[in-house]
Motif scaffolding. Structure first.
Motif, PDB file in Angstrom:
ATOM      1  N   PHE A 524       3.073   0.417   8.523  1.00  0.00           N
ATOM      2  CA  PHE A 524       2.527   0.117   7.192  1.00  0.00           C
ATOM      3  C   PHE A 524       3.234   0.925   6.108  1.00  0.00           C
ATOM      4  N   ALA A 525       3.948   1.997   6.511  1.00  0.00           N
ATOM      5  CA  ALA A 525       4.592   2.828   5.502  1.00  0.00           C
ATOM      6  C   ALA A 525       5.961   2.300   5.115  1.00  0.00           C
ATOM      7  N   ASP A 526       6.332   1.156   5.677  1.00  0.00           N
ATOM      8  CA  ASP A 526       7.644   0.604   5.389  1.00  0.00           C
ATOM      9  C   ASP A 526       7.638  -0.034   4.002  1.00  0.00           C
ATOM     10  N   LEU A 527       8.331   0.572   3.062  1.00  0.00           N
ATOM     11  CA  LEU A 527       8.199   0.112   1.679  1.00  0.00           C
ATOM     12  C   LEU A 527       8.968  -1.152   1.377  1.00  0.00           C
ATOM     13  N   SER A 528       9.808  -1.567   2.335  1.00  0.00           N
ATOM     14  CA  SER A 528      10.613  -2.749   2.033  1.00  0.00           C
ATOM     15  C   SER A 528       9.727  -3.981   2.040  1.00  0.00           C
ATOM     16  N   ARG A 529       8.441  -3.788   2.291  1.00  0.00           N
ATOM     17  CA  ARG A 529       7.591  -4.943   2.506  1.00  0.00           C
ATOM     18  C   ARG A 529       7.040  -5.518   1.216  1.00  0.00           C
ATOM     19  N   PHE A 530       5.751  -5.848   1.236  1.00  0.00           N
ATOM     20  CA  PHE A 530       5.155  -6.659   0.191  1.00  0.00           C
ATOM     21  C   PHE A 530       4.689  -5.803  -0.976  1.00  0.00           C
ATOM     22  N   TYR A 531       4.238  -6.421  -2.088  1.00  0.00           N
ATOM     23  CA  TYR A 531       3.888  -5.616  -3.256  1.00  0.00           C
ATOM     24  C   TYR A 531       2.702  -4.701  -2.998  1.00  0.00           C
ATOM     25  N   ILE A 532       1.865  -5.007  -2.001  1.00  0.00           N
ATOM     26  CA  ILE A 532       0.715  -4.120  -1.826  1.00  0.00           C
ATOM     27  C   ILE A 532       1.188  -2.743  -1.374  1.00  0.00           C
ATOM     28  N   ALA A 533       2.449  -2.653  -0.921  1.00  0.00           N
ATOM     29  CA  ALA A 533       2.956  -1.350  -0.512  1.00  0.00           C
ATOM     30  C   ALA A 533       3.210  -0.454  -1.708  1.00  0.00           C
ATOM     31  N   SER A 534       3.265  -1.026  -2.920  1.00  0.00           N
ATOM     32  CA  SER A 534       3.531  -0.137  -4.054  1.00  0.00           C
ATOM     33  C   SER A 534       2.225   0.368  -4.675  1.00  0.00           C
ATOM     34  N   ASP A 535       1.097   0.111  -4.018  1.00  0.00           N
ATOM     35  CA  ASP A 535      -0.162   0.679  -4.493  1.00  0.00           C
ATOM     36  C   ASP A 535      -0.526   1.871  -3.617  1.00  0.00           C
ATOM     37  N   ASN A 536      -0.293   3.081  -4.157  1.00  0.00           N
ATOM     38  CA  ASN A 536      -0.493   4.280  -3.331  1.00  0.00           C
ATOM     39  C   ASN A 536      -1.898   4.407  -2.771  1.00  0.00           C
ATOM     40  N   GLU A 537      -2.893   4.066  -3.602  1.00  0.00           N
ATOM     41  CA  GLU A 537      -4.272   4.231  -3.136  1.00  0.00           C
ATOM     42  C   GLU A 537      -4.531   3.354  -1.920  1.00  0.00           C
ATOM     43  N   LEU A 538      -3.973   2.130  -1.963  1.00  0.00           N
ATOM     44  CA  LEU A 538      -4.193   1.227  -0.838  1.00  0.00           C
ATOM     45  C   LEU A 538      -3.519   1.786   0.413  1.00  0.00           C
ATOM     46  N   MET A 539      -2.315   2.340   0.241  1.00  0.00           N
ATOM     47  CA  MET A 539      -1.613   2.875   1.409  1.00  0.00           C
ATOM     48  C   MET A 539      -2.423   4.019   2.032  1.00  0.00           C
ATOM     49  N   ILE A 540      -3.036   4.835   1.167  1.00  0.00           N
ATOM     50  CA  ILE A 540      -3.850   5.939   1.691  1.00  0.00           C
ATOM     51  C   ILE A 540      -5.061   5.381   2.430  1.00  0.00           C
ATOM     52  N   ASP A 541      -5.630   4.320   1.846  1.00  0.00           N
ATOM     53  CA  ASP A 541      -6.787   3.697   2.474  1.00  0.00           C
ATOM     54  C   ASP A 541      -6.419   3.159   3.856  1.00  0.00           C
ATOM     55  N   ILE A 542      -5.239   2.517   3.928  1.00  0.00           N
ATOM     56  CA  ILE A 542      -4.798   1.973   5.217  1.00  0.00           C
ATOM     57  C   ILE A 542      -4.585   3.129   6.201  1.00  0.00           C
ATOM     58  N   LEU A 543      -4.023   4.219   5.702  1.00  0.00           N
ATOM     59  CA  LEU A 543      -3.785   5.376   6.582  1.00  0.00           C
ATOM     60  C   LEU A 543      -5.110   5.871   7.168  1.00  0.00           C
ATOM     61  N   LYS A 544      -6.136   5.969   6.316  1.00  0.00           N
ATOM     62  CA  LYS A 544      -7.432   6.430   6.825  1.00  0.00           C
ATOM     63  C   LYS A 544      -7.947   5.468   7.896  1.00  0.00           C
ATOM     64  N   GLY A 545      -7.763   4.177   7.604  1.00  0.00           N
ATOM     65  CA  GLY A 545      -8.207   3.173   8.576  1.00  0.00           C
ATOM     66  C   GLY A 545      -7.485   3.325   9.907  1.00  0.00           C
ATOM     67  N   GLU A 546      -6.169   3.578   9.830  1.00  0.00           N
ATOM     68  CA  GLU A 546      -5.381   3.688  11.068  1.00  0.00           C
ATOM     69  C   GLU A 546      -5.792   4.943  11.851  1.00  0.00           C
ATOM     70  N   ILE A 547      -6.068   6.033  11.128  1.00  0.00           N
ATOM     71  CA  ILE A 547      -6.489   7.255  11.832  1.00  0.00           C
ATOM     72  C   ILE A 547      -7.811   6.996  12.544  1.00  0.00           C
ATOM     73  N   ASN A 548      -8.683   6.269  11.858  1.00  0.00           N
ATOM     74  CA  ASN A 548      -9.969   5.924  12.455  1.00  0.00           C
ATOM     75  C   ASN A 548      -9.775   5.042  13.687  1.00  0.00           C
ATOM     76  N   PHE A 549      -8.825   4.116  13.574  1.00  0.00           N
ATOM     77  CA  PHE A 549      -8.532   3.201  14.677  1.00  0.00           C
ATOM     78  C   PHE A 549      -8.017   3.992  15.887  1.00  0.00           C
ATOM     79  N   LEU A 550      -7.135   4.981  15.616  1.00  0.00           N
ATOM     80  CA  LEU A 550      -6.594   5.791  16.712  1.00  0.00           C
ATOM     81  C   LEU A 550      -7.715   6.513  17.449  1.00  0.00           C
ATOM     82  N   LYS A 551      -8.737   6.928  16.685  1.00  0.00           N
ATOM     83  CA  LYS A 551      -9.834   7.658  17.327  1.00  0.00           C
ATOM     84  C   LYS A 551     -10.467   6.798  18.420  1.00  0.00           C
TER      85      LYS A 551
END
Length: 1307
Positions: A524-551
């Motif tokens: 998800f941290a690959d910036l070459s992707r879609f415009y939602i990648a340029s929204d930092n807050e969303l990327m942080i939100d996804i990161l939290k989700g992924e950490i939760n998923f790993l748990k």
């Protein structure tokens, strides 16, 4: 000779039985078992189950092997197992081309065969003459192969066989999204040959993937080359889908006894003890009989009512198989093993005694397991009357070797010859035990020293990429590329892994390659992707989700490790965004959202992380296993140089353009806004048919004749442009800079699009088609286009540039070449203007790089092709270019049609749009970003994956606005088709089409992390969800529909996801205004207090935010009904209860759709197909709140049937009549008590009221002629909707007695 111990004698008895019943049938050449004495076909599944008894017996002998002949017997039995497993392996390897093809097509005709000839292992039926695609059979083979290898058998002999098995792993990898024919080989239970997603196949594939992971096929003697690798994420996807399906088997089979092999031996595929329990109980309560279990409800196989002359059933005849399905003793064998593994002795004895009663004794006294028991032809009538009362007779094979083999295994376990651990050397049975808490390790790395120092200011100490050496940090795409080398084999013609997807589980490990160690950043941290990648807050939100998923999902050795690189691109105006700092502090504290985390550096975590060896990258086939494959070597060398070294140079100077004499402004304002189709104002949510569609949508339905040619070209442009489109000219790297600086940026301009009301909006009151005609005629007036391009150069407001470009796309098409305008002879002032432009290039670098400056560089006397120069070129060279004209440039035709510039670049409208898109991304103007992304035909990277995630969890998705343009997606589609489908659904409304793609990605995120949000929802109607989001915004902000949809489209991706979450979960929310007019969605803790809803309508002057208070109690039920209706939420067990109503009447009519009683003949109450039929009828209702009242009316009908008030409900019931009757009763009551509704619908009739009703609008704006106040009544209470519905049912239905006493209890 010593006398045998008792155990030895008993084992010898079993050995004789196994030999006589099983091994006697094994073909000496291939080692396969034929189906029977008359049928030489060998099924993969049956063969594997047959050999299990032989394997179990061999292990029992190994334990008591105190004499040589015991060791010899043990070895003979083991070699029989090896012979059979290799026989199947050879049969499948003969079809290696199919394995290779299937990885690409996933078509049932390219699948491995389900059965082979037991004589020579060759195919026995054609590709399309049998339902060959049975993923559970191949998975079972791999699972047992892994277990046998782990128990010490050597089945695989060569590295070529290893790479074939690795490819079989790829073959079953996507089981979660491949419909197959399943364990009973029939797919849909009508047996028409339609494959469907089967839980039993997915569960078996999940078990096989987990068992194969990191397994050395050469056992203890192998090396790195013989190890099988599985991407953990694929197994986890299978698990997630399996958990969402159980206890359902598939769309047509609401339950299946075949699931016993998934929740117990041999697969042990479910980790959730409660789910295992529920599934087993469901099977026992609905499918168990005296003679075993039925396979599934209404299974016609071998019943006396089946017509053996044809393979398939008619849909209506399924009902006659109810209660007379065959019962299979095989499932008692499964249940014995299930309870033996649970060490529940009592249950084991109970099922063993049941099984003995129904087994058949042969002449020599051996107990045989028959295939199945059927009701005799002459007793069918009695069985219908009293299910389970009649004695049944054996039908099919006896002994049934699959069952016999499992019976013998059960016996060996019961008598203590085997321990459960020996049948499960890989310990799969422990999967459902509680695991310790996972600690997620997080490493943050700075791209360079500058960023490291910036973090240090906030007391966050990190290393840079250079400092973490020797560990190398790479993006996920490198890992996905390396995995494509896995399983490649030239001799067999196998090409390795096809899927490019690597999930978070795979990137959370470290990888060793020879003496190097790699860490990979998540996908998800690959910036070459879609415009939602340029929204930092969303990327942080996804990161939290992924950490939760790993748990929850991590089950590998070691701890998961998430590596993140903080780059320049993440900075906001050269500062680290606050949200990132806050998140890092949270990570530092050790907990984030309830998950334990550790923030540290890579070298600290080396010993605690999972490390995988990438040994498969060696060039084993060329005989150099220790050297890297040459391709890999070159890829790594190139990529390591490139991956993190390239600095993206984007020098955006706010070069101000010199003011020029302003020309008459043409009106393009609002061009984008006119494409919008979200309609909020009218109270039936923009669904009243074609009349209010904006004029451009109109043209997409019926193009006026004068527009057709133009329209065609417009559509085809989109059809052929996936990401960038073949039509745009190839850009070489030298021009990167130019493309960046297409527009000068003014950092101070106002951002609010709302204040600038446009003339176009006022024009909309004109008859629609007139505008269209006017536009079509002026299409090719060049002066107009030239002026536009001049305006484009002058304006610094991105929104205005967007409007101008939208207009150009509408009139000229995306590939219109802006440079050709230099040809026409123009008036003098234009020429001087052009010269001025060319001369000015040196002084104003920004202007030089501005491709549209080419448009006006023309002299009135000589027609020249305008040229754009690089920023570096000086003004003098630029002018000299104009004068040294090459001779062919005067030739109109050639240059005019080409419109080439000197550097060999055409500047099309598309290029200008791309520049605008990138600018808007940087400035976070989300409405513009979405619109330009849509016009450029971009698509969300994971769109197909997101849709698949929703579909495999049995949620259908619809796109488009109901009722006219709604398309339902029922099966996974490739990206391009999806993009096209969404585009068609919204006509020209690019913004909403883009928003739809975005919302699908968020829905998929939620269904992965919080599946409970989607309970009792079958279809996700994205169009309706968008309208309800706009409606909610307009309610919270007190603004009109157009403004609300403008706000909606300008929400940042993070806020959009947030709003969607609040709407799905039904939580109250408020809108608060953040800087720059961006709105932010905030949860309200308590919905009781009438809250302050702060609204900042992004006014640049920053006036005090307007404060409004809304009385929350009013409108609460209306809002709730609207949300539930739009989300298609229904009460629990709603569909199966509608089935009971349908059984008692001739049909239910909803909005002109009749659900016939015959549906109960075709489908069982809990069947997903039935639920979808009901859903389709309800989806005919365009207004969500009205739909919800119809659902309530249906619930009242179910109460009538459940309390058995009447034997039958009579003919076809028109459900809307009930709702309207209830409305009438409500209004009568309102008049009596002078309620709120007397202000609108319950008014005393007069002329004006009549006329209102005729025009189709109620005074209170209630949908579908139902009073708004009825929608807003609570269901319960004496004035509640349920009361009125019940009264309506009593009045409307003829069958309810009108007189006399009646028990009346409405729960």
């Amino acid at each position: 000779m010593r006398s045998r111990s008792n155990s030895g004698v008993r084992l010898d008895y079993y050995q004789r039985i196994v030999h006589r019943l099983i091994l006697a049938h094994q073909e000496p050449v291939t080692g396969l078992f034929p189906a029977s004495n008359v049928n030489s076909h060998a099924w993969i599944r049956d063969n594997v189950y047959c050999i299990l008894a032989v394997w179990g017996l061999s292990m029992a002998y190994k334990k008591i092997a105190d004499q040589d002949e015991d060791r010899a017997k043990c070895y003979e039995l083991e070699q029989s197992c090896v012979k059979l497993m290799r026989g199947l392996l050879m049969a499948m390897m003969n079809q290696k081309d199919k394995v290779e093809k299937f990885k690409m097509t996933q078509s049932p005709y390219d699948s491995l065969h389900a059965k082979y000839s037991s004589k020579n292992g060759l195919p026995v039926v054609g590709d399309n003459e049998w339902g060959h695609l049975q993923i559970d059979a191949v998975s079972l083979y791999l699972l047992i192969l892994a277990q046998m290898t782990a128990s010490g058998l050597q089945i695989v002999f060569s590295l070529d066989e290893v790479s074939f098995i690795q490819n079989l792993v790829f073959y079953i990898e996507s089981a979660y999204s491949i419909p197959d024919y399943g364990i009973w080989e029939r797919g849909d239970k009508t047996n028409h040959g339609e494959p469907e997603l089967n839980a039993s196949s997915i569960g078996m594939a999940k078990a096989a993937l987990e068992a194969m992971n990191e397994l050395d096929l050469f056992g203890a003697r192998g090396g790195p080359a013989s190890v099988i690798h599985v991407l953990a994420d694929e197994a986890h996807k299978c698990q997630a889908v399996l958990q969402s399906m159980l206890p359902r088997e598939s769309n047509s089979k609401e339950l299946d006894s075949g699931l016993l092999c998934v929740i117990g031996f041999p697969a042990f595929a479910v980790d959730d003890a409660q789910l295992i329990h529920n599934t087993k109980d469901a099977i026992l309560s609905r499918l168990q009989g005296k003679y075993g279990c039925k396979r599934f409800l209404r299974d016609g196989y071998r019943t006396p009512k089946e017509d053996p002359s044809r393979l398939y059933y008619e849909r209506w005849e399924l009902r006659m198989f109810e209660n007379i399905e065959c019962e299979w003793p095989l499932f008692y064998c499964y249940l014995i093993l299930f309870h033996a593994f649970q060490s529940d002795k009592r249950a084991v004895e109970e099922y063993a005694s049941r099984l003995e009663k129904i087994m058949v004794r042969s002449e020599d006294g051996i107990l045989l397991v028959p295939e199945s028991y059927a009701v005799p032809q002459d007793l069918v009538g009695f069985e219908y009357q009293k299910p389970g009362s009649q004695t049944r007779e054996v039908v099919g094979r006896c002994p049934f070797l699959w069952g016999q083999s499992l019976f013998i295994l059960g016996r060996l376990l019961q008598e203590g010859f085997l321990a459960v651990g020996e049948l499960d050397p890989l310990n799969r049975r422990l999967g459902a035990q509680k695991k310790p808490d996972v600690v997620v390790q997080v490493v943050i790395i700075a791209e360079d020293n500058e960023i490291r120092d910036k973090l240090a200011e906030h007391d966050l100490h990190v290393q840079t990429i250079a400092e973490v050496a020797p560990i190398e940090v790479q993006p996920a795409r490198v890992l996905s590329h390396l995995y494509t080398y896995l399983g490649r084999n030239r001799k067999l013609g196998l090409s390795g892994r096809k899927s490019r997807d690597v999930g978070i589980l795979s990137t959370s490990k470290l990888y060793s390659l020879k003496d190097r160690i790699f860490a990979f950043t998540p996908q998800f941290a690959d910036l070459s992707r879609f415009y939602i990648a340029s929204d930092n807050e969303l990327m942080i939100d996804i990161l939290k989700g992924e950490i939760n998923f790993l748990k929850s999902a991590w089950d590998l050795l070691g701890r998961p490790l998430v590596t993140l690189v903080l780059k320049r691109i993440h900075l906001d105006q050269d500062k680290i965004p606050l949200a990132m700092i806050q998140t890092m502090r949270k990570l530092k504290s050790g907990y984030i959202n309830g998950t334990r985390v550790m923030l540290g550096s890579l070298k600290d975590f080396l010993n605690t992380s999972a490390i995988t060896d990438l040994s498969f990258l060696g060039s084993t086939e060329d005989g150099y296993p220790d050297r890297l494959h040459p391709d890999v070597q070159t890829y790594l060398d190139e990529h390591l140089l490139r991956s993190f070294s390239n600095r993206s140079t984007m020098n955006l100077r706010g070069g101000q353009l010199r003011p020029r004499t302003l020309r008459r402004r043409m009106s393009c304002k609002g061009a984008i806004k006119k494409t919008r189709s979200i309609n909020v104002d009218s109270d039936n949510l923009g669904m009243e048919g074609p009349s209010p569609l904006t004029e451009r949508r109109l043209s997409s339905i019926v193009p006026p004749p004068w527009l057709q040619a133009n329209k065609q070209s417009h559509v085809s442009v989109f059809a052929t442009t996936p990401e960038e489109g073949p039509t745009s000219s190839p850009l070489n790297l030298g021009n990167e800079l130019i493309r960046e600086n297409i527009y000068p940026v003014d950092p101070h301009h106002s951002r609010s699009a709302i204040d600038r009301r446009s003339e176009f909006v006022r024009q909309q009151e004109m008859p629609k088609i007139l505008i269209q005609r006017h536009r079509a005629e002026t299409n090719f007036a060049d002066t107009e286009v030239e002026e536009l391009i001049a305006m484009l150069r002058e304006t610094e407001n991105l929104e205005e540039q967007g409007d101008i470009l939208q207009y150009l796309v509408d009139t000229q098409g995306l590939d219109f070449n802006t440079a050709r305008l230099g040809f026409k002879n123009k008036s003098e002032d234009n020429a001087t203007q052009g010269a001025d432009n060319a001369a000015g290039t040196g002084t104003d670098p920004d202007n030089a790089a501005h491709p549209s400056s080419a448009t006006a560089t023309a002299n009135s006397n000589s027609n020249c092709v305008g040229n754009t120069s690089n920023t570096s070129s000086s003004s003098s060279s630029n002018i000299s270019n104009h004068n040294n004209m090459s001779p062919h440039e005067n030739n109109h035709d050639s240059s005019q049609s080409e419109g080439m510039l000197e550097e060999g670049r055409v500047v099309t409208v598309r290029d200008l749009l791309k520049g605008l898109y990138e600018k808007a991304c940087q400035q976070k103007l989300w409405g513009l970003v979405r619109h330009t992304a849509g016009m450029l035909g971009k698509r969300v990277e994971d769109l197909a994956k997101a849709v698949t995630d929703l579909l495999v969890r049995q949620k259908q998705v619809t796109v488009g606005m109901p009722p006219n343009n709604e398309y339902t997606i029922t099966a996974p589609l490739p990206e391009v088709e999806l993009r096209q489908l969404i585009h068609d659904a919204y006509g020209d409304d690019e913004s909403t089409a883009m928003l739809t793609q975005e919302l699908m990605v968020y829905l998929a995120m939620f269904i992965r992390t919080e599946p409970q949000l989607f309970h009792e929802m079958l279809r996700l109607r994205v169009g309706l969800i968008i309208q309800v989001m706009a409606k909610e915004l307009s309610r919270t902000l007190n603004c009109d529909g157009e403004e609300a949809s403008e706000h909606l489209l300008n929400l940042s991706p993070f806020e959009m996801k947030n709003l969607l979450y609040h709407i799905l979960s039904g939580k109250e929310f408020a809108v608060s205004s953040v800087a720059r007019g961006n709105l932010s969605i905030v949860s309200c803790k308590s919905s009781r207090v009438s809250k302050k809803s702060q609204i900042g309508l992004g006014d640049p002057e920053g006036e005090d935010a307007l404060i409004a208070t809304i009385d929350d109690r009013q409108g609460q039920w209306l809002r709730r009904r609207r949300l539930d209706g739009a989300l298609n939420r229904v009460p629990r067990d709603f569909y199966s209860r509608v089935w009971t109503v349908l059984e008692k009447c001739q049909g239910l009519a909803i909005e002109g759709r009749v659900l016939q009683q015959s549906l109960t003949q075709e489908m069982t109450p809990g069947e997903l197909k039935f639920a979808l039929e009901v859903e389709t009828a309800l989806n005919q209702i365009p207004q969500p709140e009205y739909r919800q009242l119809v659902v309530e009316a249906l619930m009242v009908l179910t109460l009538v049937t459940e309390h058995n008030m009447v034997p039958s409900l009579g003919g076809i019931i028109y459900v809307e009549h009930l709702v309207h009757k209830a409305n009438q009763l409500f209004l009568e009551d309102q008049r009596k008590v002078q309620g709120d509704a007397t202000l609108c619908c319950a008014k005393i009739k007069d002329g004006k009221e009549q006329q209102q009703a005729a025009s189709g609008m109620l005074l209170c704006g209630g949908a579908a002629y139902i009073c708004q106040h009825l929608y807003d009544s609570a269901p319960s209470g004496s004035y509640g909707t349920m009361t009125y519905m019940s009264r309506a049912v009593a009045l409307v239905l003829d069958c309810v007695p009108k007189h006399g006493e009646m028990e009346c209890a409405i729960s």
